[in-house]
Design a protein around this motif. Structure first.
Motif, PDB file in Angstrom:
ATOM      1  N   VAL A   1      -4.348   3.433  -4.201  1.00 40.28           N
ATOM      2  CA  VAL A   1      -4.688   4.648  -4.950  1.00 40.28           C
ATOM      3  C   VAL A   1      -3.863   5.827  -4.444  1.00 40.28           C
ATOM      4  N   GLU A   2      -3.697   5.915  -3.133  1.00 38.31           N
ATOM      5  CA  GLU A   2      -2.919   7.002  -2.553  1.00 38.31           C
ATOM      6  C   GLU A   2      -1.465   6.946  -3.021  1.00 38.31           C
ATOM      7  N   ALA A   3      -0.907   5.739  -3.124  1.00 40.35           N
ATOM      8  CA  ALA A   3       0.483   5.583  -3.584  1.00 40.35           C
ATOM      9  C   ALA A   3       0.637   6.081  -5.016  1.00 40.35           C
ATOM     10  N   ILE A   4      -0.293   5.726  -5.877  1.00 45.20           N
ATOM     11  CA  ILE A   4      -0.245   6.175  -7.276  1.00 45.20           C
ATOM     12  C   ILE A   4      -0.433   7.680  -7.356  1.00 45.20           C
ATOM     13  N   PHE A   5      -1.327   8.194  -6.549  1.00 41.22           N
ATOM     14  CA  PHE A   5      -1.582   9.637  -6.512  1.00 41.22           C
ATOM     15  C   PHE A   5      -0.315  10.405  -6.106  1.00 41.22           C
ATOM     16  N   GLN A   6       0.383   9.886  -5.111  1.00 39.95           N
ATOM     17  CA  GLN A   6       1.622  10.531  -4.659  1.00 39.95           C
ATOM     18  C   GLN A   6       2.724  10.447  -5.714  1.00 39.95           C
TER      19      GLN A   6
ATOM     20  N   LYS B   1       4.591  13.749  -7.230  1.00 41.24           N
ATOM     21  CA  LYS B   1       6.039  13.945  -7.106  1.00 41.24           C
ATOM     22  C   LYS B   1       6.719  14.110  -8.461  1.00 41.24           C
ATOM     23  N   GLY B   2       6.093  13.558  -9.496  1.00 40.76           N
ATOM     24  CA  GLY B   2       6.676  13.675 -10.829  1.00 40.76           C
ATOM     25  C   GLY B   2       7.626  12.550 -11.173  1.00 40.76           C
ATOM     26  N   VAL B   3       8.059  11.811 -10.177  1.00 40.74           N
ATOM     27  CA  VAL B   3       8.938  10.658 -10.409  1.00 40.74           C
ATOM     28  C   VAL B   3       8.444   9.484  -9.562  1.00 40.74           C
ATOM     29  N   VAL B   4       8.796   8.286 -10.014  1.00 43.30           N
ATOM     30  CA  VAL B   4       8.451   7.086  -9.234  1.00 43.30           C
ATOM     31  C   VAL B   4       9.496   6.934  -8.132  1.00 43.30           C
ATOM     32  N   ALA B   5       9.036   6.954  -6.889  1.00 36.59           N
ATOM     33  CA  ALA B   5       9.937   6.827  -5.743  1.00 36.59           C
ATOM     34  C   ALA B   5       9.796   5.450  -5.120  1.00 36.59           C
ATOM     35  N   MET B   6      10.854   4.991  -4.483  1.00 31.42           N
ATOM     36  CA  MET B   6      10.857   3.670  -3.866  1.00 31.42           C
ATOM     37  C   MET B   6       9.835   3.577  -2.731  1.00 31.42           C
ATOM     38  N   GLU B   7       9.627   4.709  -2.045  1.00 31.91           N
ATOM     39  CA  GLU B   7       8.672   4.739  -0.927  1.00 31.91           C
ATOM     40  C   GLU B   7       7.286   4.287  -1.373  1.00 31.91           C
ATOM     41  N   GLU B   8       6.791   4.891  -2.471  1.00 31.93           N
ATOM     42  CA  GLU B   8       5.455   4.536  -2.958  1.00 31.93           C
ATOM     43  C   GLU B   8       5.459   3.190  -3.676  1.00 31.93           C
ATOM     44  N   LEU B   9       6.487   2.941  -4.495  1.00 36.89           N
ATOM     45  CA  LEU B   9       6.500   1.734  -5.307  1.00 36.89           C
ATOM     46  C   LEU B   9       6.644   0.467  -4.470  1.00 36.89           C
ATOM     47  N   ARG B  10       7.609   0.457  -3.590  1.00 37.80           N
ATOM     48  CA  ARG B  10       7.930  -0.778  -2.875  1.00 37.80           C
ATOM     49  C   ARG B  10       7.168  -0.930  -1.557  1.00 37.80           C
ATOM     50  N   ARG B  11       7.048   0.155  -0.823  1.00 42.49           N
ATOM     51  CA  ARG B  11       6.455   0.055   0.512  1.00 42.49           C
ATOM     52  C   ARG B  11       4.938   0.213   0.510  1.00 42.49           C
ATOM     53  N   GLN B  12       4.443   1.247  -0.165  1.00 39.64           N
ATOM     54  CA  GLN B  12       2.994   1.475  -0.152  1.00 39.64           C
ATOM     55  C   GLN B  12       2.267   0.614  -1.180  1.00 39.64           C
ATOM     56  N   LEU B  13       2.701   0.705  -2.438  1.00 38.09           N
ATOM     57  CA  LEU B  13       2.015  -0.035  -3.501  1.00 38.09           C
ATOM     58  C   LEU B  13       2.358  -1.517  -3.465  1.00 38.09           C
TER      59      LEU B  13
ATOM     60  N   SER C   1      15.151   8.835 -11.932  1.00 34.97           N
ATOM     61  CA  SER C   1      15.081   9.122 -13.369  1.00 34.97           C
ATOM     62  C   SER C   1      13.868   8.503 -14.059  1.00 34.97           C
ATOM     63  N   LEU C   2      12.984   7.880 -13.285  1.00 35.13           N
ATOM     64  CA  LEU C   2      11.797   7.283 -13.898  1.00 35.13           C
ATOM     65  C   LEU C   2      10.618   8.237 -13.710  1.00 35.13           C
ATOM     66  N   ASP C   3      10.176   8.822 -14.822  1.00 36.35           N
ATOM     67  CA  ASP C   3       9.055   9.763 -14.785  1.00 36.35           C
ATOM     68  C   ASP C   3       7.785   9.054 -14.302  1.00 36.35           C
ATOM     69  N   SER C   4       7.056   9.711 -13.428  1.00 36.42           N
ATOM     70  CA  SER C   4       5.859   9.083 -12.849  1.00 36.42           C
ATOM     71  C   SER C   4       4.787   8.822 -13.899  1.00 36.42           C
ATOM     72  N   ASN C   5       4.632   9.724 -14.847  1.00 33.90           N
ATOM     73  CA  ASN C   5       3.622   9.501 -15.884  1.00 33.90           C
ATOM     74  C   ASN C   5       3.926   8.235 -16.674  1.00 33.90           C
TER      75      ASN C   5
ATOM     76  N   VAL D   1      14.726   3.810 -10.454  1.00 37.99           N
ATOM     77  CA  VAL D   1      13.927   4.461  -9.400  1.00 37.99           C
ATOM     78  C   VAL D   1      14.843   5.122  -8.374  1.00 37.99           C
ATOM     79  N   LYS D   2      15.922   4.438  -8.021  1.00 42.34           N
ATOM     80  CA  LYS D   2      16.853   4.977  -7.024  1.00 42.34           C
ATOM     81  C   LYS D   2      17.512   6.270  -7.477  1.00 42.34           C
ATOM     82  N   THR D   3      17.731   6.394  -8.756  1.00 42.06           N
ATOM     83  CA  THR D   3      18.362   7.617  -9.273  1.00 42.06           C
ATOM     84  C   THR D   3      17.342   8.725  -9.538  1.00 42.06           C
TER      85      THR D   3
END
Length: 283
Positions: free
Chosen positions: A182-187, A191-203, A233-237, A229-231
């Protein structure tokens, strides 16, 4: 005379008795010539013997008094310890009840601040209580997760939370795993974008197929998803919406986890927490 006196010194300390016997023997040898002196010596020895007896009685009384004193101190110490333990148990019980009630009060306040009306706030709280009866994760974590999802603007909140819980339950996750997911999705949302930190490591560590689910729902391959994700350019919503859509059919895993022994124990703990909260409200 000497023979009669011998009976009186039996049972006295061995060393002291030997001295007395020796003195009596000497007095016996002199008794014929000095009967008066002998009589005085015998009287003196009798007095010493009586004094020794009184001494032994005094020692015995002193020892008994000391033992009684020690026993009294021990009893007082034991009573003090038991009293402290009783106070500790009582305080812990009261504290536990108030803590549970306070936890629900805090959630009511938070939900009331996030809702647009009292009716909506009541609806939110009712859903939290219902979720704690079905999801085998701790009540406090479910409350916090619900608040975070509402804060992030994720609706319908109840269905989203069930989807995330089901995805965690699919892999036998714990309360901590659910909290981290839940914390990963919340972050991500913050942030407004999907980051590798939350997507790959936390989630990804809590829900191993989360990346695959997101890629599938977005119509991408996993490499394409990673490239986007690396660029940044993927909106978090967009990403979170796709992820939660993929989790919609995961509710059945909650029932599966709830049927295990750890799941049953957690649901019982949740029921006990709710009971304490109700009792705490009346205090």
């Amino acid at each position: 005379m000497a023979e009669k006196l011998t009976l009186h010194v039996e049972g006295v300390d061995a060393g002291f008795s030997a001295l007395i016997k020796q003195a009596l023997a000497e007095i016996g040898n002199l008794s014929a010539a000095t009967s008066t002196a002998s009589g005085n010596a015998v009287d003196s020895l009798r007095k010493h013997e009586e004094a020794l007896g009184r001494y032994e009685i005094g020692v015995a009384k002193a020892t008994g008094a000391t033992r009684l004193h020690i026993t009294s101190i021990t009893d007082i110490a034991a009573a003090y310890y038991l009293a402290r333990q009783a106070i500790h148990v009582f305080s812990s019980t009261i504290g536990s009840l108030l803590e549970a009630a306070g936890s629900f009060e805090r959630t009511r306040i938070l939900l009331g601040g996030l809702a647009t009306s009292q009716a909506e706030a009541n609806k939110y709280f009712t859903e939290v209580i219902q979720l704690s009866k079905e999801i085998p994760f701790s009540v406090q974590t479910i409350q916090d997760a619900y608040v975070k999802l509402i804060t992030a603007g994720i609706t319908p909140t109840k269905e989203a939370l069930i989807g995330i819980a089901g995805a965690v339950a699919k892999f036998g996750g714990s309360t901590q795993s659910f909290e981290s997911a839940v914390e990963a999705i919340f972050q991500m949302v913050n942030k407004g974008v999907v980051a590798m930190e939350e997507l790959r490591r936390q989630l990804g560590q809590r829900i191993p197929d989360a990346i695959k689910v997101m890629a599938y729902e977005l119509g991408m391959t996993i490499p394409e998803l990673f490239a986007k994700v690396k660029t940044g350019s993927l909106d978090s919503n967009e990403g979170v919406k796709a992820l939660l859509k993929g989790f919609e059919g995961y509710g059945g895993y909650i029932e599966l986890l709830a049927s295990t022994y750890p799941g049953k124990i957690q649901l019982m703990e949740n029921a006990w927490f709710r009971f304490k909260a109700v009792v705490g409200d009346f205090m």
